[in-house]
Design a protein around this motif. Sequence first.
Motif, PDB file in Angstrom:
ATOM      1  N   ILE A  23       0.832  -1.209   0.000  1.00  0.00           N
ATOM      2  CA  ILE A  23       0.000   0.000   0.000  1.00  0.00           C
ATOM      3  C   ILE A  23       0.865   1.259   0.000  1.00  0.00           C
ATOM      4  CG2 ILE A  23      -1.618   1.368   1.379  1.00  0.00           C
ATOM      5  CD1 ILE A  23      -2.962  -1.183   2.219  1.00  0.00           C
ATOM      6  N   ALA A  24       1.944   1.243   0.759  1.00  0.00           N
ATOM      7  CA  ALA A  24       2.802   2.427   0.876  1.00  0.00           C
ATOM      8  C   ALA A  24       3.394   2.862  -0.461  1.00  0.00           C
ATOM      9  CB  ALA A  24       3.917   2.172   1.876  1.00  0.00           C
ATOM     10  N   SER A  25       3.482   1.949  -1.405  1.00  0.00           N
ATOM     11  CA  SER A  25       4.021   2.333  -2.712  1.00  0.00           C
ATOM     12  C   SER A  25       2.974   3.046  -3.576  1.00  0.00           C
ATOM     13  CB  SER A  25       4.557   1.100  -3.451  1.00  0.00           C
ATOM     14  OG  SER A  25       3.503   0.234  -3.802  1.00  0.00           O
ATOM     15  N   GLY A  40      -8.072  -2.333   7.497  1.00  0.00           N
ATOM     16  CA  GLY A  40      -9.164  -2.862   8.316  1.00  0.00           C
ATOM     17  C   GLY A  40      -9.917  -3.971   7.604  1.00  0.00           C
ATOM     18  N   LYS A  41     -10.167  -3.768   6.326  1.00  0.00           N
ATOM     19  CA  LYS A  41     -10.860  -4.797   5.524  1.00  0.00           C
ATOM     20  C   LYS A  41     -10.003  -6.050   5.414  1.00  0.00           C
ATOM     21  CE  LYS A  41     -14.094  -6.314   2.776  1.00  0.00           C
ATOM     22  NZ  LYS A  41     -15.355  -6.764   3.328  1.00  0.00           N
ATOM     23  N   LEU A  42      -8.720  -5.874   5.183  1.00  0.00           N
ATOM     24  CA  LEU A  42      -7.815  -7.024   5.116  1.00  0.00           C
ATOM     25  C   LEU A  42      -7.784  -7.790   6.435  1.00  0.00           C
ATOM     26  CD1 LEU A  42      -4.845  -5.413   3.180  1.00  0.00           C
ATOM     27  CD2 LEU A  42      -6.266  -7.314   2.362  1.00  0.00           C
ATOM     28  N   LEU A  43      -7.859  -7.071   7.539  1.00  0.00           N
ATOM     29  CA  LEU A  43      -7.799  -7.723   8.842  1.00  0.00           C
ATOM     30  C   LEU A  43      -9.103  -8.442   9.206  1.00  0.00           C
ATOM     31  CD1 LEU A  43      -5.779  -5.094  10.886  1.00  0.00           C
ATOM     32  CD2 LEU A  43      -4.989  -7.288   9.964  1.00  0.00           C
ATOM     33  N   GLU A  44     -10.213  -8.030   8.589  1.00  0.00           N
ATOM     34  CA  GLU A  44     -11.478  -8.741   8.816  1.00  0.00           C
ATOM     35  C   GLU A  44     -11.352 -10.197   8.373  1.00  0.00           C
ATOM     36  OE1 GLU A  44     -14.758  -6.827   6.843  1.00  0.00           O
ATOM     37  OE2 GLU A  44     -14.472  -4.975   7.971  1.00  0.00           O
ATOM     38  N   ASP A  45     -10.700 -10.400   7.231  1.00  0.00           N
ATOM     39  CA  ASP A  45     -10.462 -11.745   6.716  1.00  0.00           C
ATOM     40  C   ASP A  45      -9.191 -11.707   5.876  1.00  0.00           C
ATOM     41  OD1 ASP A  45     -10.384 -14.273   5.606  1.00  0.00           O
ATOM     42  OD2 ASP A  45     -12.306 -14.116   4.577  1.00  0.00           O
ATOM     43  N   PRO A  46      -8.043 -11.981   6.508  1.00  0.00           N
ATOM     44  CA  PRO A  46      -6.765 -11.879   5.797  1.00  0.00           C
ATOM     45  C   PRO A  46      -6.647 -12.785   4.569  1.00  0.00           C
ATOM     46  CG  PRO A  46      -6.396 -11.979   8.158  1.00  0.00           C
ATOM     47  CD  PRO A  46      -7.852 -12.269   7.930  1.00  0.00           C
ATOM     48  N   THR A  47      -7.491 -13.796   4.462  1.00  0.00           N
ATOM     49  CA  THR A  47      -7.423 -14.677   3.287  1.00  0.00           C
ATOM     50  C   THR A  47      -8.188 -14.110   2.097  1.00  0.00           C
ATOM     51  OG1 THR A  47      -9.373 -15.971   3.955  1.00  0.00           O
ATOM     52  CG2 THR A  47      -7.206 -16.717   4.760  1.00  0.00           C
ATOM     53  N   THR A  72      -2.462  -4.821  -2.674  1.00  0.00           N
ATOM     54  CA  THR A  72      -3.039  -5.557  -1.547  1.00  0.00           C
ATOM     55  C   THR A  72      -3.144  -7.052  -1.801  1.00  0.00           C
ATOM     56  OG1 THR A  72      -5.283  -5.105  -2.338  1.00  0.00           O
ATOM     57  CG2 THR A  72      -4.360  -3.585  -0.715  1.00  0.00           C
ATOM     58  N   ASP A  73      -2.590  -7.503  -2.891  1.00  0.00           N
ATOM     59  CA  ASP A  73      -2.666  -8.931  -3.230  1.00  0.00           C
ATOM     60  C   ASP A  73      -1.502  -9.684  -2.603  1.00  0.00           C
ATOM     61  OD1 ASP A  73      -3.608 -11.258  -4.339  1.00  0.00           O
ATOM     62  OD2 ASP A  73      -2.629 -10.949  -6.268  1.00  0.00           O
ATOM     63  N   GLY A  74      -1.484  -9.714  -1.284  1.00  0.00           N
ATOM     64  CA  GLY A  74      -0.437 -10.417  -0.549  1.00  0.00           C
ATOM     65  C   GLY A  74      -1.044 -11.498   0.310  1.00  0.00           C
ATOM     66  N   PHE A  75      -0.303 -11.931   1.306  1.00  0.00           N
ATOM     67  CA  PHE A  75      -0.789 -12.940   2.238  1.00  0.00           C
ATOM     68  C   PHE A  75      -0.410 -12.523   3.649  1.00  0.00           C
ATOM     69  CE2 PHE A  75      -0.097 -16.758   4.816  1.00  0.00           C
ATOM     70  CZ  PHE A  75      -1.388 -17.262   4.800  1.00  0.00           C
ATOM     71  N   ILE A  76      -1.414 -12.232   4.447  1.00  0.00           N
ATOM     72  CA  ILE A  76      -1.179 -11.820   5.826  1.00  0.00           C
ATOM     73  C   ILE A  76      -1.302 -13.046   6.723  1.00  0.00           C
ATOM     74  CG2 ILE A  76      -1.970 -10.369   7.727  1.00  0.00           C
ATOM     75  CD1 ILE A  76      -3.039  -8.408   5.655  1.00  0.00           C
ATOM     76  N   THR A  77      -0.192 -13.410   7.358  1.00  0.00           N
ATOM     77  CA  THR A  77      -0.211 -14.548   8.277  1.00  0.00           C
ATOM     78  C   THR A  77      -0.981 -14.147   9.539  1.00  0.00           C
ATOM     79  OG1 THR A  77       1.798 -13.896   9.453  1.00  0.00           O
ATOM     80  CG2 THR A  77       2.076 -15.306   7.480  1.00  0.00           C
ATOM     81  N   PRO A  78      -1.437 -15.129  10.300  1.00  0.00           N
ATOM     82  CA  PRO A  78      -2.116 -14.793  11.562  1.00  0.00           C
ATOM     83  C   PRO A  78      -1.240 -13.948  12.494  1.00  0.00           C
ATOM     84  CG  PRO A  78      -2.499 -17.093  11.005  1.00  0.00           C
ATOM     85  CD  PRO A  78      -1.482 -16.565  10.014  1.00  0.00           C
ATOM     86  N   GLU A  79       0.049 -14.222  12.513  1.00  0.00           N
ATOM     87  CA  GLU A  79       0.957 -13.445  13.362  1.00  0.00           C
ATOM     88  C   GLU A  79       1.037 -11.988  12.911  1.00  0.00           C
ATOM     89  OE1 GLU A  79       1.845 -16.324  11.809  1.00  0.00           O
ATOM     90  OE2 GLU A  79       1.839 -17.682  13.531  1.00  0.00           O
ATOM     91  N   GLN A  80       1.173 -11.775  11.606  1.00  0.00           N
ATOM     92  CA  GLN A  80       1.236 -10.408  11.078  1.00  0.00           C
ATOM     93  C   GLN A  80      -0.105  -9.701  11.273  1.00  0.00           C
ATOM     94  OE1 GLN A  80       3.967  -8.938  10.339  1.00  0.00           O
ATOM     95  NE2 GLN A  80       5.183 -10.795  10.404  1.00  0.00           N
ATOM     96  N   ALA A  81      -1.208 -10.433  11.089  1.00  0.00           N
ATOM     97  CA  ALA A  81      -2.536  -9.846  11.309  1.00  0.00           C
ATOM     98  C   ALA A  81      -2.676  -9.391  12.757  1.00  0.00           C
ATOM     99  CB  ALA A  81      -3.631 -10.843  10.953  1.00  0.00           C
ATOM    100  N   GLY A  82      -2.156 -10.192  13.678  1.00  0.00           N
ATOM    101  CA  GLY A  82      -2.195  -9.817  15.091  1.00  0.00           C
ATOM    102  C   GLY A  82      -1.417  -8.553  15.360  1.00  0.00           C
ATOM    103  N   LYS A  83      -0.211  -8.473  14.813  1.00  0.00           N
ATOM    104  CA  LYS A  83       0.607  -7.269  14.990  1.00  0.00           C
ATOM    105  C   LYS A  83      -0.088  -6.047  14.393  1.00  0.00           C
ATOM    106  CE  LYS A  83       5.124  -9.531  14.796  1.00  0.00           C
ATOM    107  NZ  LYS A  83       6.349  -9.664  14.005  1.00  0.00           N
TER     108      LYS A  83
END
Length: 101
Positions: A23-25, A40-47, A72-83
């Motif tokens: 996103i920053a790019s 926020g939308k990504l964190l609702e359902d990271p998959t 935004t077409d990446g993969f947020i792991t549960p750990e990264q989503a938590g952070k």
Amino acid sequence: MTNFTSSEKNRFQNSLTVSNNQIASVVSDTFGKSSMNIVGKLLEDPTDTDFEIEPLIHGSMKDKISDLKLATDGFITPEQAGKLSVIKQHYENLKARKADL
């Protein structure tokens, strides 16, 4: 009142980058309203990276929809989503306290 430090911003950005979220790019402010709506939308359902971006962004960013979709077409792991969730909540709490003042 405590300020949101640059190290916290770097942690947030690092969590996005590790998740291949760029996103920053595309945006000038990763903590701007549109960016935070997308996160926020990504964190609702990271998959789920196949969501409508247009309702989440400010009108001036409408010409960046395709770039944001790619970013935004990446993969947020549960750990990264938590952070990301903790940092986002902290940021929102500080913003609310500032508004209270």
